[in-house]
Design an enzyme around this catalytic site. Structure first.
Site, PDB file in Angstrom:
ATOM      1  N   GLU A 109       5.460  -3.288   1.281  1.00 56.29           N
ATOM      2  CA  GLU A 109       5.833  -2.893  -0.083  1.00 56.29           C
ATOM      3  C   GLU A 109       5.124  -1.579  -0.328  1.00 56.29           C
ATOM      4  OE1 GLU A 109       8.096  -4.431  -1.805  1.00 56.29           O
ATOM      5  OE2 GLU A 109       8.243  -5.934  -0.239  1.00 56.29           O
ATOM      6  N   CYS A 129       2.562  -0.005  -8.705  1.00 55.44           N
ATOM      7  CA  CYS A 129       3.671   0.422  -7.868  1.00 55.44           C
ATOM      8  C   CYS A 129       4.961   0.475  -8.679  1.00 55.44           C
ATOM      9  CB  CYS A 129       3.822  -0.535  -6.704  1.00 55.44           C
ATOM     10  SG  CYS A 129       3.720  -2.234  -7.231  1.00 55.44           S
ATOM     11  N   GLY A 150       0.824  -1.208   0.000  1.00 53.21           N
ATOM     12  CA  GLY A 150       0.000   0.000   0.000  1.00 53.21           C
ATOM     13  C   GLY A 150       0.849   1.246   0.000  1.00 53.21           C
TER      14      GLY A 150
HETATM   15  P1  NAP Z   1      -3.219   2.467   1.654  1.00 53.28           P
HETATM   16  O1  NAP Z   1      -4.125   3.625   1.709  1.00 53.28           O
HETATM   17  O2  NAP Z   1      -1.937   2.566   2.391  1.00 53.28           O
HETATM   18  O3  NAP Z   1      -4.079   1.207   2.206  1.00 53.28           O
HETATM   19  C1  NAP Z   1      -3.535  -0.087   2.348  1.00 53.28           C
HETATM   20  C2  NAP Z   1      -4.194  -0.788   3.541  1.00 53.28           C
HETATM   21  O4  NAP Z   1      -3.711  -0.251   4.769  1.00 53.28           O
HETATM   22  C3  NAP Z   1      -5.701  -0.664   3.613  1.00 53.28           C
HETATM   23  O5  NAP Z   1      -6.226  -1.857   4.151  1.00 53.28           O
HETATM   24  C4  NAP Z   1      -5.906   0.479   4.573  1.00 53.28           C
HETATM   25  O6  NAP Z   1      -7.145   0.435   5.226  1.00 53.28           O
HETATM   26  C5  NAP Z   1      -4.782   0.241   5.554  1.00 53.28           C
HETATM   27  N1  NAP Z   1      -4.290   1.459   6.187  1.00 53.28           N
HETATM   28  C6  NAP Z   1      -3.743   2.531   5.569  1.00 53.28           C
HETATM   29  N2  NAP Z   1      -3.358   3.438   6.467  1.00 53.28           N
HETATM   30  C7  NAP Z   1      -3.658   2.939   7.696  1.00 53.28           C
HETATM   31  C8  NAP Z   1      -3.512   3.415   9.022  1.00 53.28           C
HETATM   32  N3  NAP Z   1      -2.968   4.605   9.278  1.00 53.28           N
HETATM   33  N4  NAP Z   1      -3.948   2.635  10.037  1.00 53.28           N
HETATM   34  C9  NAP Z   1      -4.507   1.432   9.803  1.00 53.28           C
HETATM   35  N5  NAP Z   1      -4.688   0.936   8.551  1.00 53.28           N
HETATM   36  C10 NAP Z   1      -4.270   1.673   7.521  1.00 53.28           C
HETATM   37  O7  NAP Z   1      -2.789   2.121   0.171  1.00 53.28           O
HETATM   38  P2  NAP Z   1      -3.727   1.927  -1.135  1.00 53.28           P
HETATM   39  O8  NAP Z   1      -4.563   3.126  -1.332  1.00 53.28           O
HETATM   40  O9  NAP Z   1      -4.389   0.669  -1.024  1.00 53.28           O
HETATM   41  O10 NAP Z   1      -2.692   1.797  -2.354  1.00 53.28           O
HETATM   42  C11 NAP Z   1      -2.112   2.857  -3.054  1.00 53.28           C
HETATM   43  C12 NAP Z   1      -0.637   2.940  -2.743  1.00 53.28           C
HETATM   44  O11 NAP Z   1      -0.064   1.636  -2.622  1.00 53.28           O
HETATM   45  C13 NAP Z   1       0.216   3.607  -3.790  1.00 53.28           C
HETATM   46  O12 NAP Z   1       1.088   4.503  -3.179  1.00 53.28           O
HETATM   47  C14 NAP Z   1       1.004   2.484  -4.442  1.00 53.28           C
HETATM   48  O13 NAP Z   1       2.216   2.807  -5.013  1.00 53.28           O
HETATM   49  C15 NAP Z   1       1.159   1.548  -3.325  1.00 53.28           C
HETATM   50  N6  NAP Z   1       1.327   0.196  -3.823  1.00 53.28           N
HETATM   51  C16 NAP Z   1       2.520  -0.425  -3.656  1.00 53.28           C
HETATM   52  C17 NAP Z   1       2.723  -1.695  -4.160  1.00 53.28           C
HETATM   53  C18 NAP Z   1       4.035  -2.413  -3.984  1.00 53.28           C
HETATM   54  O14 NAP Z   1       4.129  -3.569  -4.323  1.00 53.28           O
HETATM   55  N7  NAP Z   1       5.045  -1.790  -3.459  1.00 53.28           N
HETATM   56  C19 NAP Z   1       1.692  -2.345  -4.846  1.00 53.28           C
HETATM   57  C20 NAP Z   1       0.476  -1.690  -4.975  1.00 53.28           C
HETATM   58  C21 NAP Z   1       0.308  -0.413  -4.451  1.00 53.28           C
HETATM   59  P3  NAP Z   1      -8.504   0.957   4.550  1.00 53.28           P
HETATM   60  O15 NAP Z   1      -9.052  -0.203   3.787  1.00 53.28           O
HETATM   61  O16 NAP Z   1      -9.327   1.331   5.719  1.00 53.28           O
HETATM   62  O17 NAP Z   1      -8.144   2.116   3.671  1.00 53.28           O
END
Ligand code: NAP
Length: 509
Positions: free
Chosen positions: A268, A305, A244
């Site tokens: 990641e 990503c 994420g």
């Molecule tokens: P996200 O907003 O960080 O959410 C990921 C998960 O974490 C969700 O289940 C979210 O809950 C939870 N979460 C986020 N912040 C939290 C907190 N402060 N406390 C508790 N739980 C929390 O990421 P996203 O919107 O899904 O994805 C977009 C980002 O992911 C982009 O920046 C992208 O580059 C990155 N990404 C990286 C990869 C890789 O392999 N490196 C792959 C795909 C995406 P909720 O469901 O409640 O929102």
């Protein structure tokens, strides 16, 4: 699928150790198309229930044979395939991704499960080492020492918004943990709760048909940030697999580090995946590379990503041809639906960040809708890039930045200035070999994967893949979240000294 009668209507419950449980509070899904559904909000109490059941399950599941677990992984793949059409239907509705993408991702997900089944059957991941006893050694005898990798216990998994199948409920983290022998508690992503539910249903069916302990898998829907926080802080959780954002990942990583017993957090996170276009390649086929870059940048609305957000190319007419070809191709690209309104909003905010900078020249600027994104392209030079940290922050979506450099020395200086990345790309011809030899030692310190003459979007699931990298690309540079090596995150080496064969774990006996 006729598009009128839904194949699958989610009931909106959590799966806790074989029981579908509803809570009072609800949140609504935000599908790009199709009906809105209600889902139960997760609670810390459910987290506790799931983690205790996972720990109970570990005492049997953690000691199953590799063949038993391989069959279980294959059964999950079969159950996912049996629900293929329904998964595609709900997945496309919730994420706005096209049907073909969901179908492809399903194949990748089931392929990944079967790859792990084969991988554990082979057994070399156990890294068995044996030092025979040397009873006559002087001045002291040596005992017999045997080492093997053992599963670590219950693992928490956070799926990604942009891979509703391959990086989610039964995605790479879950497959690797289950293959290792670790029960899994998944925190469902709120961007695709219905897709999570039907995949959980497939896993529950495989648990039933394979006679696995029910606590080996639970899915807790979100709708409340407390769920994720309680999960990573739960004393029975031994490690976390997360895909994420940098902000979300860092917040959860910090919680893991602050626990009374800190645990590894395998996050990641984001990456700008710089692409270096070397002089001979620029001269020979700059325009072709520029067009290819535009294709990679806009694939899946840029929601990868590994999206190559930054291209580094020389100043002068040959570099101009690269830039102009990219700009022309991006101008033709239509706006695409984004995964959530929140992600679309973050994309617009990222664009505003670029618009507000004097040292950045807009080459193509577009307006995006509430849940869609059109490409944007900007240009700057190496000196400005190195001075302005914000230019190196990921904008999740189809936004590209070209950094112009005056020569190889400046390219190397720029490369040294990059933060940790998932990937770094070289576009090179034979005549660029010397330049590439100067860049490679820098790039291999910066990125988990370095590639030549291709685009980093598209991550192969195989033995040699590394999908990780130095922070902030990931929180643990020794790990990968894709490929068979990812199993190592959920294993721990244990040395057995002089333990009789009859007592040793099956994998060592
Ligand atoms: P996200 O907003 O960080 O959410 C990921 C998960 O974490 C969700 O289940 C979210 O809950 C939870 N979460 C986020 N912040 C939290 C907190 N402060 N406390 C508790 N739980 C929390 O990421 P996203 O919107 O899904 O994805 C977009 C980002 O992911 C982009 O920046 C992208 O580059 C990155 N990404 C990286 C990869 C890789 O392999 N490196 C792959 C795909 C995406 P909720 O469901 O409640 O929102």
């Amino acid at each position: 699928m006729d598009g009128t009668t839904p194949i699958f209507t989610p009931h909106g419950k959590h799966l806790i150790a074989g029981e579908w449980i509803a809570t009072e509070a609800e949140f609504s899904s935000e599908p790009a198309t199709g009906p809105v559904h209600a889902f139960s909000v997760g609670t810390p109490e459910l987290v506790d229930q799931a983690c205790k059941a996972a720990e109970d399950a570990f005492w049997t599941y953690g000691y199953t044979s590799r063949e038993t677990r391989a069959k279980f992984l294959e059964a999950i793949a079969d159950e996912i395939e049996a629900r293929g059409e329904a998964i595609t239907e709900i997945g496309t509705q919730e994420t706005g991704l096209p049907e073909a993408r969901l179908q492809g991702e399903r194949g990748r997900t089931t392929g990944q499960l079967r790859l792990f089944a084969e991988h554990i059957r082979k057994g070399d991941y156990l890294d068995v080492r044996v030092d025979a006893a040397l009873p006559d050694r002087q001045p002291l005898p040596r005992p017999e020492l045997r080492m093997v990798q053992r599963p670590i216990g219950p693992v928490a998994v956070f799926g990604a918004s942009n891979f509703p199948l391959a990086f989610s409920t039964a995605g790479g983290d879950t497959a690797a943990a289950l293959a290792a022998g670790c029960p899994v508690v998944v925190k469902g992503h709120s961007a695709h709760p219905g897709t999570g539910e039907i995949v959980a249903e497939a896993i529950a069916a495989a648990i039933e048909s394979c006679g696995m302990p029910k606590g080996v898998f639970s899915l807790i829907q979100g709708g409340n940030r407390q769920v994720g926080q309680a999960l990573v802080q739960h004393p029975l959780i031994n490690a976390v697999g997360f895909t994420g954002s940098l902000g979300g990942g860092r917040a959860l990583f910090d919680l893991c580090a602050q626990r009374e017993v800190p645990i590894p957090f395998f996050g990641e996170l984001g990456s700008v995946n710089p692409m270096f276009v070397l002089p001979a390649a620029t001269k020979a086929r700059g325009a072709e590379i520029g067009t290819g870059w535009a294709g990679s940048l806009t694939m899946g609305a840029g929601q990868f990503c590994t999206n190559p957000g930054i291209a580094v190319v020389g100043t002068g007419a040959e570099g101009d041809a690269f830039v102009e070809a990219a700009r022309a191709a991006l101008e033709k690209a239509a706006p695409q639906t984004m995964l959530t309104e929140g992600i679309a909003g973050a994309y617009r905010a990222g664009k505003d960040r670029f618009d507000g900078r004097n040292a950045v020249r807009p080459l193509l600027t577009t307006e995006s809708g509430p849940r869609s994104a059109a490409p944007n392209l900007y240009e700057t030079d190496a000196a400005n890039y190195l001075q302005d940290h914000a230019l190196g922050e990921e904008v999740f979506g189809p936004l590209g930045l070209v950094v112009r450099v005056s020569g190889l020395d400046e390219m190397v200086t720029l490369a040294k200035g990059f933060e940790g990345q998932l990937t770094a790309t070289l576009h090179m011809d034979d005549a660029d070999a010397e330049a590439a030899r100067r860049l490679l030692p820098v790039l291999e310190r910066k990125a988990g994967r370095v590639l030549a003459n291709g685009f980093p979007t598209g991550v192969e699931v195989c033995d040699a893949m590394v999908h990780g990298g130095p922070y902030p690309a990931s929180t643990n540079f020794g790990a990968t979240s894709v490929g068979t090596l990812s199993i190592r995150r959920f294993l721990r080496p244990v040395c057995y000294q002089n333990i009789p064969g009859a007592v040793l774990p099956e994998d060592l006996a």
